[in-house]
Write an enzyme that holds these catalytic residues in place. Sequence first.
Site, PDB file in Angstrom:
ATOM      1  N   PRO A   1      69.977  66.117 142.249  1.00 63.38           N
ATOM      2  CA  PRO A   1      70.179  67.508 142.637  1.00 63.38           C
ATOM      3  C   PRO A   1      71.485  68.132 142.147  1.00 63.38           C
ATOM      4  O   PRO A   1      72.533  67.490 142.145  1.00 63.38           O
ATOM      5  CB  PRO A   1      70.161  67.463 144.165  1.00 63.38           C
ATOM      6  CG  PRO A   1      70.334  66.041 144.540  1.00 63.38           C
ATOM      7  CD  PRO A   1      69.802  65.228 143.402  1.00 63.38           C
ATOM      8  N   ASN A   2      71.345  69.368 141.726  1.00 59.92           N
ATOM      9  CA  ASN A   2      72.432  70.267 141.297  1.00 59.92           C
ATOM     10  C   ASN A   2      72.929  69.991 139.885  1.00 59.92           C
ATOM     11  O   ASN A   2      73.690  70.794 139.349  1.00 59.92           O
ATOM     12  CB  ASN A   2      73.610  70.243 142.291  1.00 59.92           C
ATOM     13  CG  ASN A   2      73.197  70.711 143.660  1.00 59.92           C
ATOM     14  OD1 ASN A   2      72.608  71.788 143.784  1.00 59.92           O
ATOM     15  ND2 ASN A   2      73.441  69.918 144.690  1.00 59.92           N
TER      16      ASN A   2
ATOM     17  N   ARG B   1      80.053  75.298 137.036  1.00 55.41           N
ATOM     18  CA  ARG B   1      81.090  75.403 138.073  1.00 55.41           C
ATOM     19  C   ARG B   1      81.815  74.064 138.231  1.00 55.41           C
ATOM     20  O   ARG B   1      81.366  73.048 137.711  1.00 55.41           O
ATOM     21  CB  ARG B   1      80.527  75.926 139.408  1.00 55.41           C
ATOM     22  CG  ARG B   1      79.513  75.054 140.033  1.00 55.41           C
ATOM     23  CD  ARG B   1      78.958  75.634 141.317  1.00 55.41           C
ATOM     24  NE  ARG B   1      78.032  74.663 141.865  1.00 55.41           N
ATOM     25  CZ  ARG B   1      78.326  73.737 142.767  1.00 55.41           C
ATOM     26  NH1 ARG B   1      79.509  73.690 143.287  1.00 55.41           N
ATOM     27  NH2 ARG B   1      77.442  72.862 143.172  1.00 55.41           N
TER      28      ARG B   1
ATOM     29  N   TYR C   1      83.674  68.117 136.929  1.00 55.74           N
ATOM     30  CA  TYR C   1      82.477  67.702 136.183  1.00 55.74           C
ATOM     31  C   TYR C   1      82.515  68.072 134.690  1.00 55.74           C
ATOM     32  O   TYR C   1      81.580  67.747 133.963  1.00 55.74           O
ATOM     33  CB  TYR C   1      81.233  68.317 136.835  1.00 55.74           C
ATOM     34  CG  TYR C   1      81.022  67.848 138.261  1.00 55.74           C
ATOM     35  CD1 TYR C   1      80.590  66.550 138.517  1.00 55.74           C
ATOM     36  CD2 TYR C   1      81.286  68.682 139.348  1.00 55.74           C
ATOM     37  CE1 TYR C   1      80.406  66.099 139.815  1.00 55.74           C
ATOM     38  CE2 TYR C   1      81.108  68.252 140.655  1.00 55.74           C
ATOM     39  CZ  TYR C   1      80.672  66.956 140.884  1.00 55.74           C
ATOM     40  OH  TYR C   1      80.506  66.514 142.166  1.00 55.74           O
TER      41      TYR C   1
ATOM     42  N   ASN D   1      71.491  59.135 137.518  1.00 54.74           N
ATOM     43  CA  ASN D   1      72.568  59.790 138.265  1.00 54.74           C
ATOM     44  C   ASN D   1      71.872  60.469 139.449  1.00 54.74           C
ATOM     45  O   ASN D   1      71.369  61.585 139.323  1.00 54.74           O
ATOM     46  CB  ASN D   1      73.298  60.824 137.404  1.00 54.74           C
ATOM     47  CG  ASN D   1      74.450  61.460 138.176  1.00 54.74           C
ATOM     48  OD1 ASN D   1      74.542  61.316 139.403  1.00 54.74           O
ATOM     49  ND2 ASN D   1      75.319  62.179 137.484  1.00 54.74           N
TER      50      ASN D   1
ATOM     51  N   ALA E   1      73.783  63.527 144.984  1.00 55.90           N
ATOM     52  CA  ALA E   1      73.995  63.322 146.427  1.00 55.90           C
ATOM     53  C   ALA E   1      73.023  62.305 147.043  1.00 55.90           C
ATOM     54  O   ALA E   1      73.350  61.685 148.065  1.00 55.90           O
ATOM     55  CB  ALA E   1      73.882  64.656 147.152  1.00 55.90           C
TER      56      ALA E   1
ATOM     57  N   GLU F   1      73.380  52.829 137.123  1.00 56.98           N
ATOM     58  CA  GLU F   1      73.754  53.952 137.990  1.00 56.98           C
ATOM     59  C   GLU F   1      74.930  54.661 137.330  1.00 56.98           C
ATOM     60  O   GLU F   1      75.892  54.017 136.909  1.00 56.98           O
ATOM     61  CB  GLU F   1      74.170  53.414 139.373  1.00 56.98           C
ATOM     62  CG  GLU F   1      74.704  54.500 140.303  1.00 56.98           C
ATOM     63  CD  GLU F   1      75.240  53.925 141.621  1.00 56.98           C
ATOM     64  OE1 GLU F   1      75.050  52.705 141.887  1.00 56.98           O
ATOM     65  OE2 GLU F   1      75.867  54.696 142.365  1.00 56.98           O
TER      66      GLU F   1
ATOM     67  N   HIS G   1      77.676  58.067 137.330  1.00 55.30           N
ATOM     68  CA  HIS G   1      78.292  59.252 137.925  1.00 55.30           C
ATOM     69  C   HIS G   1      79.304  59.818 136.943  1.00 55.30           C
ATOM     70  O   HIS G   1      80.072  59.062 136.330  1.00 55.30           O
ATOM     71  CB  HIS G   1      78.999  58.912 139.243  1.00 55.30           C
ATOM     72  CG  HIS G   1      78.051  58.331 140.239  1.00 55.30           C
ATOM     73  ND1 HIS G   1      77.174  59.109 140.949  1.00 55.30           N
ATOM     74  CD2 HIS G   1      77.810  57.051 140.594  1.00 55.30           C
ATOM     75  CE1 HIS G   1      76.433  58.321 141.705  1.00 55.30           C
ATOM     76  NE2 HIS G   1      76.797  57.069 141.511  1.00 55.30           N
TER      77      HIS G   1
ATOM     78  N   ARG H   1      87.107  60.130 145.463  1.00 50.09           N
ATOM     79  CA  ARG H   1      86.765  61.377 146.133  1.00 50.09           C
ATOM     80  C   ARG H   1      86.653  61.194 147.649  1.00 50.09           C
ATOM     81  O   ARG H   1      87.085  60.193 148.193  1.00 50.09           O
ATOM     82  CB  ARG H   1      85.500  61.939 145.482  1.00 50.09           C
ATOM     83  CG  ARG H   1      85.729  62.141 143.977  1.00 50.09           C
ATOM     84  CD  ARG H   1      84.586  62.772 143.287  1.00 50.09           C
ATOM     85  NE  ARG H   1      84.333  64.090 143.853  1.00 50.09           N
ATOM     86  CZ  ARG H   1      83.204  64.771 143.665  1.00 50.09           C
ATOM     87  NH1 ARG H   1      82.247  64.245 142.935  1.00 50.09           N
ATOM     88  NH2 ARG H   1      83.053  65.949 144.201  1.00 50.09           N
TER      89      ARG H   1
HETATM   90  O1  CA2 Z   1      79.844  62.575 139.556  1.00 49.74           O
HETATM   91  C1  CA2 Z   1      78.611  62.611 139.614  1.00 49.74           C
HETATM   92  O2  CA2 Z   1      77.881  62.543 138.625  1.00 49.74           O
HETATM   93  C2  CA2 Z   1      77.928  62.788 140.965  1.00 49.74           C
HETATM   94  O3  CA2 Z   1      76.760  61.976 141.012  1.00 49.74           O
HETATM   95  C3  CA2 Z   1      77.598  64.246 141.117  1.00 49.74           C
HETATM   96  C4  CA2 Z   1      77.087  64.667 142.487  1.00 49.74           C
HETATM   97  C5  CA2 Z   1      77.929  64.112 143.618  1.00 49.74           C
HETATM   98  O4  CA2 Z   1      77.208  64.300 144.835  1.00 49.74           O
HETATM   99  C6  CA2 Z   1      78.242  62.673 143.422  1.00 49.74           C
HETATM  100  O5  CA2 Z   1      79.165  62.319 144.354  1.00 49.74           O
HETATM  101  C7  CA2 Z   1      78.831  62.349 142.073  1.00 49.74           C
HETATM  102  C8  CA2 Z   1      77.054  66.175 142.674  1.00 49.74           C
HETATM  103  C9  CA2 Z   1      76.502  66.953 141.548  1.00 49.74           C
HETATM  104  C10 CA2 Z   1      76.844  68.388 141.750  1.00 49.74           C
HETATM  105  O6  CA2 Z   1      76.469  69.065 140.610  1.00 49.74           O
HETATM  106  C11 CA2 Z   1      77.265  70.024 140.127  1.00 49.74           C
HETATM  107  C12 CA2 Z   1      76.783  70.714 139.072  1.00 49.74           C
HETATM  108  C13 CA2 Z   1      77.557  71.673 138.484  1.00 49.74           C
HETATM  109  C14 CA2 Z   1      78.800  71.920 138.912  1.00 49.74           C
HETATM  110  C15 CA2 Z   1      79.269  71.231 139.984  1.00 49.74           C
HETATM  111  C16 CA2 Z   1      78.508  70.287 140.597  1.00 49.74           C
END
Ligand code: CA2
Length: 143
Positions: A11-12, A19, A24, A73, A76, A97, A99, A106
């Site tokens: 997700p996301n 952002r 990231y 990846n 969350a 896995e 990230h 964090r």
């Molecule tokens: O660092 C990573 O790849 C994470 O898996 C990203 C997740 C976070 O929950 C993990 O702790 C680490 C969150 C992804 C959020 O996606 C975004 C996309 C665009 C801008 C900011 C965040």
Amino acid sequence: MTKPIYILNGPNLNRLGKREPEIYGKTTLSDIEQYCRDEAKVVPIEFRQSNSEAQLIDWIHEAIDSGSGIVINPAAFTFTSIAILDALKMFSGPIIELHISNIHKREPYYHHSYVSKVATAVIAGLGAEGYRIATRSMMTLIK
Ligand code: CA2
């Protein structure tokens, strides 16, 4: 015919590059997909992203039937999803896995990964470059 490497994104991650570039980076998920394809050369890649846990589980099932390795990846869902852990347990090949950020640097709620319990290897904190390294390493693992 070589079986594909599944590169699954949770997700996301479709918003990457749009952002929080300080955490990231500025690379988009579509740039990352291209890095992986360039690295994999003739090895087929199934590069997917979903905001839905159910969809990710269905893709893991697809990989169980047709894939050689999984790079995931889970975003969350890393920290919450026993359902994804259970699905990954059924996969007999290598699992990486991944990230983008170093989750251990964090907030505490990012410190416990269910997925690490079944991962062959974990990559965290290398930014988008981690995907290139994961693809290269996966090609060695599936040989
Ligand atoms: O660092 C990573 O790849 C994470 O898996 C990203 C997740 C976070 O929950 C993990 O702790 C680490 C969150 C992804 C959020 O996606 C975004 C996309 C665009 C801008 C900011 C965040």
